[in-house]
Write a protein that holds these residues in place. Sequence first.
Motif, PDB file in Angstrom:
ATOM      1  N   ARG A  87       2.261   8.636   7.359  1.00 24.05           N
ATOM      2  CA  ARG A  87       2.049   8.516   5.910  1.00 24.05           C
ATOM      3  C   ARG A  87       1.286   7.240   5.575  1.00 24.05           C
ATOM      4  O   ARG A  87       0.388   7.233   4.735  1.00 24.05           O
ATOM      5  CB  ARG A  87       3.394   8.541   5.178  1.00 24.05           C
ATOM      6  N   LYS A  88       1.677   6.147   6.257  1.00 29.92           N
ATOM      7  CA  LYS A  88       0.986   4.882   6.018  1.00 29.92           C
ATOM      8  C   LYS A  88      -0.455   4.956   6.503  1.00 29.92           C
ATOM      9  O   LYS A  88      -1.367   4.431   5.864  1.00 29.92           O
ATOM     10  CB  LYS A  88       1.725   3.749   6.742  1.00 29.92           C
ATOM     11  N   MET A  89      -0.650   5.624   7.639  1.00 30.53           N
ATOM     12  CA  MET A  89      -1.986   5.784   8.174  1.00 30.53           C
ATOM     13  C   MET A  89      -2.876   6.537   7.196  1.00 30.53           C
ATOM     14  O   MET A  89      -3.998   6.111   6.904  1.00 30.53           O
ATOM     15  CB  MET A  89      -1.925   6.540   9.502  1.00 30.53           C
ATOM     16  N   LEU A  90      -2.376   7.649   6.664  1.00 27.67           N
ATOM     17  CA  LEU A  90      -3.157   8.432   5.716  1.00 27.67           C
ATOM     18  C   LEU A  90      -3.442   7.639   4.448  1.00 27.67           C
ATOM     19  O   LEU A  90      -4.527   7.723   3.883  1.00 27.67           O
ATOM     20  CB  LEU A  90      -2.413   9.727   5.377  1.00 27.67           C
ATOM     21  N   SER A  91      -2.450   6.844   4.012  1.00 23.50           N
ATOM     22  CA  SER A  91      -2.643   6.012   2.826  1.00 23.50           C
ATOM     23  C   SER A  91      -3.727   4.970   3.067  1.00 23.50           C
ATOM     24  O   SER A  91      -4.608   4.760   2.224  1.00 23.50           O
ATOM     25  CB  SER A  91      -1.326   5.330   2.458  1.00 23.50           C
ATOM     26  N   ASN A  92      -3.666   4.311   4.248  1.00 26.01           N
ATOM     27  CA  ASN A  92      -4.658   3.283   4.579  1.00 26.01           C
ATOM     28  C   ASN A  92      -6.060   3.868   4.689  1.00 26.01           C
ATOM     29  O   ASN A  92      -7.022   3.332   4.137  1.00 26.01           O
ATOM     30  CB  ASN A  92      -4.295   2.600   5.891  1.00 26.01           C
ATOM     31  N   VAL A  93      -6.163   4.980   5.423  1.00 27.26           N
ATOM     32  CA  VAL A  93      -7.477   5.592   5.624  1.00 27.26           C
ATOM     33  C   VAL A  93      -8.032   6.108   4.297  1.00 27.26           C
ATOM     34  O   VAL A  93      -9.220   5.957   4.011  1.00 27.26           O
ATOM     35  CB  VAL A  93      -7.391   6.725   6.666  1.00 27.26           C
ATOM     36  N   SER A  94      -7.173   6.712   3.473  1.00 33.13           N
ATOM     37  CA  SER A  94      -7.621   7.196   2.160  1.00 33.13           C
ATOM     38  C   SER A  94      -8.156   6.055   1.311  1.00 33.13           C
ATOM     39  O   SER A  94      -9.200   6.179   0.666  1.00 33.13           O
ATOM     40  CB  SER A  94      -6.453   7.879   1.431  1.00 33.13           C
ATOM     41  N   HIS A  95      -7.431   4.926   1.333  1.00 31.75           N
ATOM     42  CA  HIS A  95      -7.871   3.747   0.561  1.00 31.75           C
ATOM     43  C   HIS A  95      -9.195   3.226   1.090  1.00 31.75           C
ATOM     44  O   HIS A  95     -10.112   2.900   0.325  1.00 31.75           O
ATOM     45  CB  HIS A  95      -6.806   2.659   0.626  1.00 31.75           C
TER      46      HIS A  95
END
Length: 311
Positions: A87-95
């Motif tokens: 979830r954190k990975m997807l949040s970081n990459v999305s940002h």
Amino acid sequence: MTYLILILLAISIFFNIYFLRSRSKKKNDIIYMEKKLQKITSDKTDEKLMLYTSDKQIQSLLIQINSLLEHNQKTVADFHGVERSMRKMLSNVSHDLKTPLTVILGYIEIILNDKTISPVKMNSLLQTINLKTVEVLDLISRFFELVKIESEDSNYENSKIDLNEVCRKVILEYYEILTTKEFEVSVQIPEESTYVWGNIEAIERILNNLISNSINYGAEGKMIGLKLTSLDDCAYIEVSDKGKGISEHDKDRVFERLYTMEDSRNKLYQGSGIGLTITKRLVEQMNGTISVKSIPFQQTTFTIQLKRLSF
């Protein structure tokens, strides 16, 4: 004779009572274990089965059940850890994708809507769009590189590698940028070759990631070091700098999957934390280890340990 019969009868009655009580105790123990297991699984707790019994079979069963419970609880904890990390990975990459894409779209709108834009301004906007597009492609490429490495789908072929030559080649590629930035460079590579079994592309990627990281986040110290040593059956590569370093709080987590921290050294690729994660996975694929020691503004050293070949 009558006394003997009475004695035998008494013994028989005693053993019947004993076995009945034993069977009753075992039945009660099993019922307790069943209900306790149901409660543990329904409530999803980290409890174990605690039961005092002298029955060897029940004791053995308790040991096996508690071992399974512990394994299951660890599996669940690992799963939740990976889930949070994803979830954190997807949040970081999305940002990290949203920021340059917003710039690209904004500049494209200016170009499309501003009919009075000058050629000089147009060229400047197009250069920025090009730069941001490259950043997006680079981030996507490295994201999928990490996914490929972690899925063990990478096709790295191992061979005998001369670490001395690889270290010299990589550090020389940074000669101009280090000279321009007025870095003090310390290179310690022995004359005698040090061989390892690994993938030359992976080792070059590892060194490039660590040296780039030191240049970007250790720039205040104006120093970079590359040292190759060997001891017994191990080879060690150290990349060091004298920059702001890594705090004790973050040091143990800096290699985690896309772990980022405030003012992070691990934000090599726009805060995504992909650089050091990829580095660790590549080292581990060659059965090596990587560690870091850091005293801010004194010395931060990343150390790679690989199995050394004796021939």
